[in-house]
Write a protein that holds these residues in place. Structure first.
Motif, PDB file in Angstrom:
ATOM      1  N   GLY A  88       0.789  -1.217   0.000  1.00 15.27           N
ATOM      2  CA  GLY A  88       0.000   0.000   0.000  1.00 15.27           C
ATOM      3  C   GLY A  88       0.821   1.267   0.000  1.00 15.27           C
ATOM      4  O   GLY A  88       0.305   2.344  -0.253  1.00 15.27           O
ATOM      5  N   ALA A  89       2.103   1.178   0.301  1.00 15.79           N
ATOM      6  CA  ALA A  89       3.036   2.303   0.281  1.00 15.79           C
ATOM      7  C   ALA A  89       4.427   1.705   0.092  1.00 15.79           C
ATOM      8  O   ALA A  89       4.589   0.483   0.109  1.00 15.79           O
ATOM      9  CB  ALA A  89       2.953   3.103   1.566  1.00 15.79           C
ATOM     10  N   ALA A  90       5.400   2.550  -0.102  1.00 16.72           N
ATOM     11  CA  ALA A  90       6.757   2.080  -0.381  1.00 16.72           C
ATOM     12  C   ALA A  90       7.218   1.002   0.601  1.00 16.72           C
ATOM     13  O   ALA A  90       7.184   1.207   1.811  1.00 16.72           O
ATOM     14  CB  ALA A  90       7.723   3.253  -0.362  1.00 16.72           C
ATOM     15  N   ASP A  91       7.598  -0.136   0.083  1.00 20.81           N
ATOM     16  CA  ASP A  91       8.160  -1.247   0.853  1.00 20.81           C
ATOM     17  C   ASP A  91       9.366  -1.778   0.076  1.00 20.81           C
ATOM     18  O   ASP A  91       9.321  -2.851  -0.509  1.00 20.81           O
ATOM     19  CB  ASP A  91       7.107  -2.343   1.057  1.00 20.81           C
ATOM     20  N   PRO A  92      10.462  -0.985   0.021  1.00 20.12           N
ATOM     21  CA  PRO A  92      11.617  -1.397  -0.779  1.00 20.12           C
ATOM     22  C   PRO A  92      12.207  -2.736  -0.350  1.00 20.12           C
ATOM     23  O   PRO A  92      12.604  -3.533  -1.194  1.00 20.12           O
ATOM     24  CB  PRO A  92      12.633  -0.274  -0.578  1.00 20.12           C
ATOM     25  N   ALA A  93      12.248  -2.996   0.952  1.00 22.32           N
ATOM     26  CA  ALA A  93      12.813  -4.264   1.420  1.00 22.32           C
ATOM     27  C   ALA A  93      11.945  -5.434   0.977  1.00 22.32           C
ATOM     28  O   ALA A  93      12.455  -6.465   0.543  1.00 22.32           O
ATOM     29  CB  ALA A  93      12.957  -4.247   2.938  1.00 22.32           C
ATOM     30  N   GLY A  94      10.620  -5.274   1.079  1.00 23.60           N
ATOM     31  CA  GLY A  94       9.724  -6.341   0.642  1.00 23.60           C
ATOM     32  C   GLY A  94       9.838  -6.606  -0.846  1.00 23.60           C
ATOM     33  O   GLY A  94       9.882  -7.759  -1.284  1.00 23.60           O
ATOM     34  N   LEU A  95       9.901  -5.541  -1.647  1.00 23.30           N
ATOM     35  CA  LEU A  95      10.042  -5.700  -3.087  1.00 23.30           C
ATOM     36  C   LEU A  95      11.382  -6.337  -3.434  1.00 23.30           C
ATOM     37  O   LEU A  95      11.445  -7.253  -4.252  1.00 23.30           O
ATOM     38  CB  LEU A  95       9.891  -4.360  -3.799  1.00 23.30           C
ATOM     39  N   ALA A  96      12.453  -5.884  -2.807  1.00 22.80           N
ATOM     40  CA  ALA A  96      13.775  -6.453  -3.068  1.00 22.80           C
ATOM     41  C   ALA A  96      13.809  -7.938  -2.728  1.00 22.80           C
ATOM     42  O   ALA A  96      14.365  -8.747  -3.469  1.00 22.80           O
ATOM     43  CB  ALA A  96      14.843  -5.695  -2.285  1.00 22.80           C
ATOM     44  N   GLY A  97      13.191  -8.300  -1.603  1.00 25.59           N
ATOM     45  CA  GLY A  97      13.131  -9.720  -1.223  1.00 25.59           C
ATOM     46  C   GLY A  97      12.358 -10.537  -2.228  1.00 25.59           C
ATOM     47  O   GLY A  97      12.766 -11.641  -2.602  1.00 25.59           O
ATOM     48  N   TRP A  98      11.237  -9.998  -2.712  1.00 27.16           N
ATOM     49  CA  TRP A  98      10.432 -10.724  -3.697  1.00 27.16           C
ATOM     50  C   TRP A  98      11.174 -10.845  -5.015  1.00 27.16           C
ATOM     51  O   TRP A  98      11.180 -11.911  -5.640  1.00 27.16           O
ATOM     52  CB  TRP A  98       9.085 -10.038  -3.883  1.00 27.16           C
ATOM     53  N   LEU A  99      11.832  -9.766  -5.463  1.00 26.57           N
ATOM     54  CA  LEU A  99      12.604  -9.831  -6.709  1.00 26.57           C
ATOM     55  C   LEU A  99      13.734 -10.856  -6.601  1.00 26.57           C
ATOM     56  O   LEU A  99      14.009 -11.589  -7.552  1.00 26.57           O
ATOM     57  CB  LEU A  99      13.164  -8.454  -7.070  1.00 26.57           C
ATOM     58  N   SER A 100      14.380 -10.931  -5.446  1.00 27.99           N
ATOM     59  CA  SER A 100      15.418 -11.946  -5.228  1.00 27.99           C
ATOM     60  C   SER A 100      14.829 -13.344  -5.267  1.00 27.99           C
ATOM     61  O   SER A 100      15.410 -14.263  -5.854  1.00 27.99           O
ATOM     62  CB  SER A 100      16.120 -11.732  -3.885  1.00 27.99           C
ATOM     63  N   LEU A 101      13.671 -13.492  -4.654  1.00 22.62           N
ATOM     64  CA  LEU A 101      12.995 -14.789  -4.609  1.00 22.62           C
ATOM     65  C   LEU A 101      12.712 -15.329  -6.003  1.00 22.62           C
ATOM     66  O   LEU A 101      12.855 -16.520  -6.262  1.00 22.62           O
ATOM     67  CB  LEU A 101      11.684 -14.650  -3.823  1.00 22.62           C
ATOM     68  N   ILE A 102      12.325 -14.447  -6.929  1.00 20.64           N
ATOM     69  CA  ILE A 102      11.978 -14.914  -8.276  1.00 20.64           C
ATOM     70  C   ILE A 102      13.140 -14.812  -9.261  1.00 20.64           C
ATOM     71  O   ILE A 102      12.994 -15.134 -10.436  1.00 20.64           O
ATOM     72  CB  ILE A 102      10.759 -14.156  -8.837  1.00 20.64           C
ATOM     73  N   GLY A 103      14.321 -14.349  -8.797  1.00 22.02           N
ATOM     74  CA  GLY A 103      15.486 -14.279  -9.660  1.00 22.02           C
ATOM     75  C   GLY A 103      15.532 -13.053 -10.558  1.00 22.02           C
ATOM     76  O   GLY A 103      16.195 -13.066 -11.589  1.00 22.02           O
ATOM     77  N   ALA A 104      14.866 -11.975 -10.162  1.00 20.45           N
ATOM     78  CA  ALA A 104      14.842 -10.763 -10.986  1.00 20.45           C
ATOM     79  C   ALA A 104      15.460  -9.567 -10.268  1.00 20.45           C
ATOM     80  O   ALA A 104      15.282  -8.433 -10.693  1.00 20.45           O
ATOM     81  CB  ALA A 104      13.409 -10.434 -11.393  1.00 20.45           C
ATOM     82  N   ALA A 105      16.212  -9.816  -9.200  1.00 21.78           N
ATOM     83  CA  ALA A 105      16.820  -8.721  -8.449  1.00 21.78           C
ATOM     84  C   ALA A 105      17.925  -8.085  -9.284  1.00 21.78           C
ATOM     85  O   ALA A 105      18.528  -8.731 -10.131  1.00 21.78           O
ATOM     86  CB  ALA A 105      17.383  -9.242  -7.133  1.00 21.78           C
ATOM     87  N   PRO A 106      18.205  -6.806  -9.022  1.00 24.27           N
ATOM     88  CA  PRO A 106      19.312  -6.155  -9.720  1.00 24.27           C
ATOM     89  C   PRO A 106      20.615  -6.888  -9.455  1.00 24.27           C
ATOM     90  O   PRO A 106      20.833  -7.411  -8.357  1.00 24.27           O
ATOM     91  CB  PRO A 106      19.365  -4.750  -9.117  1.00 24.27           C
ATOM     92  N   SER A 107      21.447  -6.942 -10.450  1.00 25.70           N
ATOM     93  CA  SER A 107      22.759  -7.569 -10.291  1.00 25.70           C
ATOM     94  C   SER A 107      23.649  -6.668  -9.443  1.00 25.70           C
ATOM     95  O   SER A 107      23.625  -5.446  -9.587  1.00 25.70           O
ATOM     96  CB  SER A 107      23.419  -7.782 -11.644  1.00 25.70           C
ATOM     97  N   PRO A 108      24.451  -7.282  -8.564  1.00 25.43           N
ATOM     98  CA  PRO A 108      25.355  -6.449  -7.752  1.00 25.43           C
ATOM     99  C   PRO A 108      26.421  -5.824  -8.660  1.00 25.43           C
ATOM    100  O   PRO A 108      26.749  -6.375  -9.703  1.00 25.43           O
ATOM    101  CB  PRO A 108      25.965  -7.442  -6.758  1.00 25.43           C
ATOM    102  N   PRO A 109      26.965  -4.675  -8.258  1.00 23.98           N
ATOM    103  CA  PRO A 109      27.996  -4.052  -9.092  1.00 23.98           C
ATOM    104  C   PRO A 109      29.212  -4.963  -9.214  1.00 23.98           C
ATOM    105  O   PRO A 109      29.565  -5.670  -8.283  1.00 23.98           O
ATOM    106  CB  PRO A 109      28.333  -2.764  -8.347  1.00 23.98           C
ATOM    107  N   VAL A 110      29.830  -4.938 -10.367  1.00 22.92           N
ATOM    108  CA  VAL A 110      31.023  -5.746 -10.615  1.00 22.92           C
ATOM    109  C   VAL A 110      32.221  -4.961 -10.117  1.00 22.92           C
ATOM    110  O   VAL A 110      32.421  -3.810 -10.487  1.00 22.92           O
ATOM    111  CB  VAL A 110      31.165  -6.062 -12.125  1.00 22.92           C
ATOM    112  N   ARG A 111      33.020  -5.597  -9.266  1.00 27.49           N
ATOM    113  CA  ARG A 111      34.210  -4.946  -8.726  1.00 27.49           C
ATOM    114  C   ARG A 111      35.432  -5.417  -9.498  1.00 27.49           C
ATOM    115  O   ARG A 111      35.554  -6.605  -9.787  1.00 27.49           O
ATOM    116  CB  ARG A 111      34.361  -5.276  -7.250  1.00 27.49           C
ATOM    117  N   PRO A 112      36.311  -4.476  -9.814  1.00 33.56           N
ATOM    118  CA  PRO A 112      37.525  -4.865 -10.573  1.00 33.56           C
ATOM    119  C   PRO A 112      38.481  -5.681  -9.759  1.00 33.56           C
ATOM    120  O   PRO A 112      38.513  -5.764  -8.618  1.00 33.56           O
ATOM    121  CB  PRO A 112      38.140  -3.535 -10.983  1.00 33.56           C
TER     122      PRO A 112
END
Length: 132
Positions: free
Chosen positions: A108-132
């Motif tokens: 019902g309002a911003a829930d970034p942690a919940g969305l991030a957890g759900w995206l991770s659960l389904i394999g659609a989370a943002p890729s972590p930055p690549v470190r050299p």
């Protein structure tokens, strides 16, 4: 006859008890529940009204933002997530639609942690930055 069409087309199929169907915090009222098929509707994303299912035809997850919702920064970085603001839908909620057209996550309002957890659960989370 109409009931037969609904049965064959699986319009009554839902996945409300699936682990992929998540209700965020606070809950969103008046929208399809997680696991329900998202119904088609005429929506506006800033221009003339369009059919919602037409906007969702691209592959991937679609995050629908209500008119006054804050956009989640992490979802914008995910290459498998399309973010659409529905200017004719009042509120501050988010609805994430799975590629199969069912609601996977809502809040019902911003829930970034919940969305991030759900995206991770389904394999659609943002890729972590690549470190050299």
């Amino acid at each position: 006859m109409a009931e037969a069409v609904r049965l064959i087309s699986q319009l009554r199929v839902h996945y409300r008890r699936s682990a992929l169907s998540v209700e965020g915090t606070p809950p969103l009222r008046g929208a399809p529940r997680p696991g329900d098929r998202l119904p088609d509707a005429a929506v506006s994303t800033g221009g003339p009204p369009e059919e919602l299912h037409g906007l969702l035809a691209r592959p991937g997850v679609h995050l629908l933002l209500q008119r006054d919702a804050l956009p989640p920064a992490d979802a914008l970085a995910a290459d498998r997530v399309t973010v659409l603001r529905l200017s004719n839908s009042p509120g501050r909620g988010w609805v994430a639609v799975r590629p199969d057209g069912h609601v996977g996550f809502r809040c019902g309002a911003a829930d970034p942690a919940g969305l991030a957890g759900w995206l991770s659960l389904i394999g659609a989370a943002p890729s972590p930055p690549v470190r050299p």
